[in-house]
Design a protein around this motif. Sequence first.
Motif, short mmCIF file in Angstrom:
data_model
loop_
_atom_site.label_atom_id
_atom_site.label_comp_id
_atom_site.label_asym_id
_atom_site.label_seq_id
_atom_site.Cartn_x
_atom_site.Cartn_y
_atom_site.Cartn_z
N PRO A 103 0.82 -1.21 0.00
CA PRO A 103 0.00 0.00 0.00
C PRO A 103 0.86 1.26 0.00
O PRO A 103 1.99 1.25 0.47
N LYS A 104 0.30 2.34 -0.54
CA LYS A 104 1.02 3.60 -0.55
C LYS A 104 1.18 4.13 0.87
O LYS A 104 0.39 3.86 1.75
N LEU A 105 2.24 4.89 1.06
CA LEU A 105 2.46 5.56 2.33
C LEU A 105 1.57 6.80 2.37
O LEU A 105 1.63 7.65 1.47
N ALA A 106 0.73 6.91 3.37
CA ALA A 106 -0.16 8.06 3.52
C ALA A 106 0.49 9.06 4.47
O ALA A 106 0.53 8.84 5.68
N GLN A 107 1.03 10.12 3.91
CA GLN A 107 1.75 11.10 4.72
C GLN A 107 0.81 12.26 5.08
O GLN A 107 0.16 12.84 4.21
N PRO A 108 0.69 12.60 6.37
CA PRO A 108 -0.21 13.71 6.75
C PRO A 108 0.37 15.05 6.34
O PRO A 108 1.58 15.26 6.39
N GLY A 117 5.48 10.30 10.31
CA GLY A 117 4.47 9.82 9.38
C GLY A 117 4.71 8.39 8.94
O GLY A 117 3.79 7.58 8.84
N VAL A 118 5.97 8.05 8.66
CA VAL A 118 6.30 6.70 8.20
C VAL A 118 6.17 5.69 9.34
O VAL A 118 5.66 4.58 9.16
N ARG A 119 6.63 6.06 10.54
CA ARG A 119 6.54 5.14 11.68
C ARG A 119 5.11 4.82 12.05
O ARG A 119 4.82 3.71 12.49
N ARG A 123 6.25 1.31 9.21
CA ARG A 123 7.42 1.20 8.35
C ARG A 123 8.62 1.82 9.05
O ARG A 123 8.48 2.61 9.99
N THR A 124 9.81 1.49 8.60
CA THR A 124 11.03 2.03 9.18
C THR A 124 11.56 3.16 8.31
O THR A 124 11.96 2.92 7.17
N PRO A 125 11.55 4.40 8.83
CA PRO A 125 12.05 5.53 8.04
C PRO A 125 13.56 5.56 8.01
O PRO A 125 14.24 5.04 8.90
N LEU A 160 15.02 9.98 0.74
CA LEU A 160 14.11 9.47 1.77
C LEU A 160 13.89 7.97 1.56
O LEU A 160 13.69 7.52 0.43
N LEU A 161 13.92 7.22 2.66
CA LEU A 161 13.77 5.76 2.60
C LEU A 161 12.60 5.31 3.48
O LEU A 161 12.30 5.92 4.50
N ALA A 162 11.97 4.23 3.07
CA ALA A 162 10.97 3.54 3.89
C ALA A 162 11.26 2.05 3.78
O ALA A 162 11.14 1.48 2.69
#
Length: 266
Positions: A103-108, A117-119, A123-125, A160-162
């Motif tokens: 699924p896509k990362l939903a960033q606020p 947002g990633v945590r 997921r691990t940022p 940026l990594l996830a």
Amino acid sequence: MGTAEVGPPVCDDPRVDYPNDQAPGAPVRSGIPEHGRIPKYYAVKAQIDRLVGELGEGGLIPTERDLSERYGVARETVRQALRELVLEGKLRRQGRGTVVAGPKLAQPLSLASYTEGVRRQGRTPGRSLVTLDRFPCPDALAAETGLERGEPVWHLERVLLADDERVGLESTYVSVARLPHLDTEFEPDSSFYGYLHERGIGFGDADERIETVLATPREALLVGTPPALPMLLIHRVSRDTEGRPLERVRSLYRGDRFSFTTHLRG
């Protein structure tokens, strides 16, 4: 002499089902035009989309040749369907094959950091340093941020990594006077907002603008995407709690891996 009807090709192969009428969050009539005719590739895309749901994240999609034989269409038709699903973030290329993407990362859209947002999504940022240098503040940056023209500013650029997947590229500009030891004290793979917080610097407000762009060849190489992949670009100018200029950020996110959320109140 009669006139030929102009419209998209009709998919009349009985082995290819049309998309379902309506599902929560789906486009109206799932993308079927009012005249009821849809391109062949779109019908094939709908079939592969169903297959995506059955296989689950990481599932291997059959080859173009196998899909072409399964649905009775040309390989170019299958290729177009796969290309759109990749652009939508439902599939991703892996080696010489294609697999179901997560699924896509939903960033606020808020003053929260990328790390938070990633945590929140399990997921691990992470971040990978591209460059950290300093230069005199140019006219355009001074006019946009309120910094003094010619004063020294830092430029911090990071991938940026996830979960070790490259998902974006971030450039931050901040006054050297505010953070004189950024080059020696800051860990490039850590949260910049966390670094500011440790030094008693808080965010007051920010102006933000979002647009869609195509990555430059350099950006595409750093993020690891094809140049034709749509990207989401966020420009942000932030100020501290006293209204003083704090940072100017340019964040480029992969359009196939990110969406953005916000809460609105009337």
